[in-house]
Design a protein around this motif. Structure first.
Motif, mmCIF file in Angstrom:
data_model
loop_
_atom_site.group_PDB
_atom_site.id
_atom_site.type_symbol
_atom_site.label_atom_id
_atom_site.label_comp_id
_atom_site.label_asym_id
_atom_site.label_seq_id
_atom_site.Cartn_x
_atom_site.Cartn_y
_atom_site.Cartn_z
ATOM 1 N N SER A 76 0.824 -1.215 0.000
ATOM 2 C CA SER A 76 0.000 0.000 0.000
ATOM 3 C C SER A 76 0.857 1.263 0.000
ATOM 4 C CB SER A 76 -0.944 0.012 1.208
ATOM 5 O OG SER A 76 -0.227 0.214 2.409
ATOM 6 N N GLN A 84 -4.113 3.485 -8.036
ATOM 7 C CA GLN A 84 -4.620 4.090 -6.813
ATOM 8 C C GLN A 84 -5.793 3.319 -6.206
ATOM 9 O OE1 GLN A 84 -3.130 6.510 -5.203
ATOM 10 N NE2 GLN A 84 -4.627 6.294 -3.548
ATOM 11 N N ASP A 85 -6.664 2.724 -7.037
ATOM 12 C CA ASP A 85 -7.815 2.009 -6.475
ATOM 13 C C ASP A 85 -7.358 0.789 -5.668
ATOM 14 O OD1 ASP A 85 -6.900 0.792 -8.808
ATOM 15 O OD2 ASP A 85 -8.844 -0.140 -9.221
ATOM 16 N N ASP A 88 -5.799 2.133 -2.368
ATOM 17 C CA ASP A 88 -6.846 2.530 -1.407
ATOM 18 C C ASP A 88 -7.388 1.326 -0.654
ATOM 19 O OD1 ASP A 88 -6.564 5.151 -2.169
ATOM 20 O OD2 ASP A 88 -8.230 5.117 -3.601
ATOM 21 N N SER A 91 -4.774 -0.137 1.763
ATOM 22 C CA SER A 91 -4.596 0.738 2.933
ATOM 23 C C SER A 91 -5.603 0.432 4.029
ATOM 24 C CB SER A 91 -4.730 2.212 2.512
ATOM 25 O OG SER A 91 -3.730 2.547 1.579
ATOM 26 N N ASN A 378 -0.242 11.152 -6.112
ATOM 27 C CA ASN A 378 -0.872 10.148 -6.976
ATOM 28 C C ASN A 378 -0.537 10.405 -8.444
ATOM 29 O OD1 ASN A 378 -2.032 8.937 -4.758
ATOM 30 N ND2 ASN A 378 -3.952 10.070 -4.922
#
Length: 554
Positions: A76, A84-85, A88, A91, A378
């Protein structure tokens, strides 16, 4: 893919979970001999089909257990590798598992410390306040009345994690063989992961990290680090001072006490840059659960299992990139990235330059209070993935720490902006750049490098001449720029000559000043002091010469 048959049961469990979440193509690609064909490949349920790829990976990691939860947490931080998805979702992974029996925890404590838990502590709460994938946390009170927390490692967790790591490495090697053209160095990622995880399995590492942080902030009134009780700390047991405070993300409770949330958020940012710039050693997991607010002007870090390290060269490169970005100097940024060896030969430099220039101009004139550092990071990491820029993992970890603190800072203080981070960054940058002690050390390191070159260059030249004599080297004369080579040799000769004179004068002056007759003759004392003064001037000339050469390269 060949397997270790002592882990056959675990292989089957991993394959079953991969198939369950729709990753059957991974099973087919790995071709795990003797196992995969026994498990029928079925379609995932409708509920799983509706999930995003990131959620499927997260759910699979959660079911696979502590090793994969830890892997997900580390991944992460790698925005340079994953979209990024997926980041996320990963995380969201937390070490929340079912607690194990307290009687077993007491047995582990006695095996490690050699004493019953009741003999060490005046009070002991048998109900754990936290159960993570590696250990369990209890509250207690020492015989002297001090409140502490006790971390006790789960039984047999080390052997299970080692088995998982063995399986994981085998799968990664198989993946690499079937994806030889992949730009991701999966072997390096797993090796870094293994190192990190094995350290987390030894609480002595966390204890040492905590003691380093305590030393770092020993004179600070804004940051408090809990005390470690070394006499009760081993590989499987950690006893630490209990911190009584409010979690950093509990903004409502902090406001109820009329504490200034702006001051608290600023302390968090300042403390991070102190760790990075002054020590190159920072808390790599500063999520709100690991930071407590103990007063209106003081915060406290806890849980030191994950730390980041930034070496001086990388930090200097990062500083130079930041300054180059402010100056919109795209070529300088590309040059620094090349020097860091993060751009490979296959990168489209022209495209890289154009896109980087666009990125800089896009954000440059945006009002700083409207910039979200998460958005910038990002965008930058998407940019790195596109051009296969393999940044050091330590910078990915640092970026994750900054993003985490910025998010918490915005929760505490709605007016918090990236300007707070920017101001603190530039403050520490210039303090370190113009610090006389740092300037002296930099000059000292340059001199040492010159002296080292003086020793090694003749040996290297002899080796080159020997190979030429044996006809082991073929030189294409048309590729050599003689004017440039002559200039380089002239600069090198000048530096070597000045360095030899400098060394001779310092040694001579030191011998003179150590003479017993120096107090009896003013001219002897004057000669020695003159020698040191002249050596100082020559040292300045060498530094100026080196700076001029470096400036010409730019």
């Amino acid at each position: 893919m060949r397997i270790s048959y002592r882990n056959i049961k675990r292989y089957k469990e991993i394959i079953r979970i991969l198939i369950k979440y729709g990753f059957s193509y991974i099973v087919e690609k790995l071709n795990i001999e003797g196992v995969a064909y026994k498990i029928p490949i079925t379609n995932p349920s409708e509920e799983i089909k509706q999930m995003s790829t990131g959620e499927k990976i997260r759910r699979a990691f959660e079911e696979l257990g502590p090793t994969y939860v830890k892997l997900g947490q580390i991944l992460s931080t790698r925005k340079d590798l994953l979209d990024q998805d997926i980041i996320d979702e990963l995380s969201l992974l937390r070490d929340s598992v079912e607690p194990f029996d307290t009687d077993i925890a007491k047995e582990i404590f006695k095996e490690e410390i050699g004493l019953d838990i009741e003999k060490v502590f005046n009070e002991f709460n048998p109900n754990p306040i936290g159960a993570a994938s590696i250990g369990q946390v209890y509250e207690a009170k020492l015989q002297n009345g001090e409140d502490v927390i006790i971390k006790i490692q789960r039984p047999n967790i080390e052997s299970r994690i080692k088995s998982d790591l063995e399986i994981l490495k085998g799968m990664v090697l198989a993946f690499k063989d079937s994806n030889k053209h992949s730009s991701i160095d999966v072997i390096q990622i797993i090796e870094e992961f293994q190192t990190q995880l094995m350290r987390e399995l030894d609480y002595n590492f966390e204890a040492i990290n905590a003691m380093k942080f305590r030393k770092m902030f020993e004179n600070s009134r804004e940051v408090y680090i809990p005390k470690i009780y070394g006499e009760f700390t081993t590989k499987k047991v950690l006893v630490m001072e209990k911190i009584i405070g409010i979690k950093l993300n509990d903004a409502e409770k902090i406001k109820e006490l009329n504490w200034d949330t702006k001051i608290i958020s600023d302390i968090g940012i300042k403390s991070l840059f102190k760790q990075v710039f002054e020590y190159g050693f920072f808390h790599a997991d500063p999520h709100p659960g690991n930071i407590f607010v103990v007063s209106q002007n003081t915060i406290s870090y806890i849980d030191f299992g994950m730390v980041g390290i930034v070496d001086r060269n990388t930090l200097n490169a990062l500083n130079e990139i930041a300054v180059a970005l402010v100056e919109k100097n795209v070529d300088r940024v590309i040059y620094i990235l090349t020097e860091m060896d993060v751009i490979n030969n296959e990168v489209d430099i022209i495209g890289l330059r154009q896109d980087l220039l666009y990125l800089i101009h896009y954000y440059y004139d945006v009002p700083i209070e409207k910039i979200n550092i998460s958005d910038i990071m990002n965008e930058v990491f998407r940019f790195f993935r596109r051009y296969k820029v393999s940044i050091p993992s330590q910078l990915s970890t640092l970026a994750k720490a900054v993003i985490t603190l910025e998010g918490t800072g915005r929760d505490l203080n709605p007016n918090f902006s990236v300007s707070s981070i920017g101001k603190e960054f530039m403050k520490h940058y210039y303090i370190n750049k113009f610090n006389p002690q740092n300037a002296f050390l930099k000059s000292k390191h340059m001199t040492e490098e010159i002296i080292s070159d003086m020793k090694t260059i003749p040996k290297q030249m002899r080796g080159i001449l020997r190979n030429i004599e044996k006809n082991n080297i073929k030189i294409q004369l048309e590729d050599i720029k003689f004017a440039s080579l002559e200039e380089i040799m002239r600069d090198l000769t000048t530096q070597v000559s000045l360095s030899l004179v400098l060394a001779a004068i310092i040694v001579g002056s030191s011998l003179i000043i150590s003479s017993p007759n120096i107090t009896n003759n003013i001219w002897i004392r004057f000669t020695a002091l003159s020698g040191f003064f002249i050596s100082f001037i020559i040292g300045i000339l060498i530094v100026v010469k080196i700076i001029r050469i470096q400036y010409k390269k730019k």
